[in-house]
Design a protein around this motif. Structure first.
Motif, short mmCIF file in Angstrom:
data_model
loop_
_atom_site.label_atom_id
_atom_site.label_comp_id
_atom_site.label_asym_id
_atom_site.label_seq_id
_atom_site.Cartn_x
_atom_site.Cartn_y
_atom_site.Cartn_z
N ASP A 147 1.26 -16.11 32.67
CA ASP A 147 1.98 -15.83 31.43
C ASP A 147 3.01 -14.74 31.71
O ASP A 147 2.68 -13.56 31.80
CB ASP A 147 1.01 -15.39 30.34
CG ASP A 147 1.65 -15.27 28.97
OD1 ASP A 147 2.90 -15.39 28.87
OD2 ASP A 147 0.92 -15.04 27.99
N ALA B 133 4.01 -11.61 28.74
CA ALA B 133 2.86 -11.85 27.88
C ALA B 133 2.88 -11.03 26.60
O ALA B 133 2.25 -11.39 25.62
CB ALA B 133 1.57 -11.58 28.64
N SER C 62 -1.68 -15.60 25.34
CA SER C 62 -2.66 -15.41 26.42
C SER C 62 -4.08 -15.44 25.90
O SER C 62 -4.96 -16.04 26.52
CB SER C 62 -2.43 -14.07 27.13
OG SER C 62 -1.12 -13.98 27.61
N CYS D 210 -1.42 -12.21 33.42
CA CYS D 210 -0.44 -11.79 32.42
C CYS D 210 0.47 -10.72 33.00
O CYS D 210 0.00 -9.76 33.62
CB CYS D 210 -1.15 -11.23 31.19
SG CYS D 210 -2.27 -12.39 30.42
#
Length: 62
Positions: free
Chosen positions: A18, A21, A27, A39
């Motif tokens: 991600d 994020a 997430s 993330c």
């Protein structure tokens, strides 16, 4: 939100990255099904907020 994500690509059992994020809105949803979620965000404050949210959801973190 998860049904929308599944329309694009089911995440069950996947390793997900991600980028950007932020506070973890996406997430946190993905982490419940994905094998792992990495993330990243330019803001350390957003990553700290994300970490708190995942802790509250009892989602394991490394």
């Amino acid at each position: 939100m998860l049904p929308l994500i599944h329309e694009i690509r089911p995440v069950k059992g996947l390793d997900v990255l991600d980028l950007g994020a932020g506070s973890g809105r996406i997430s946190g949803v993905i982490a419940k099904e994905a094998k792992s979620v990495i993330c990243t965000d330019a803001s350390s404050e957003m990553l700290e907020l994300l970490d708190r949210k995942l802790t509250e959801q009892n989602i394991p973190r490394n």
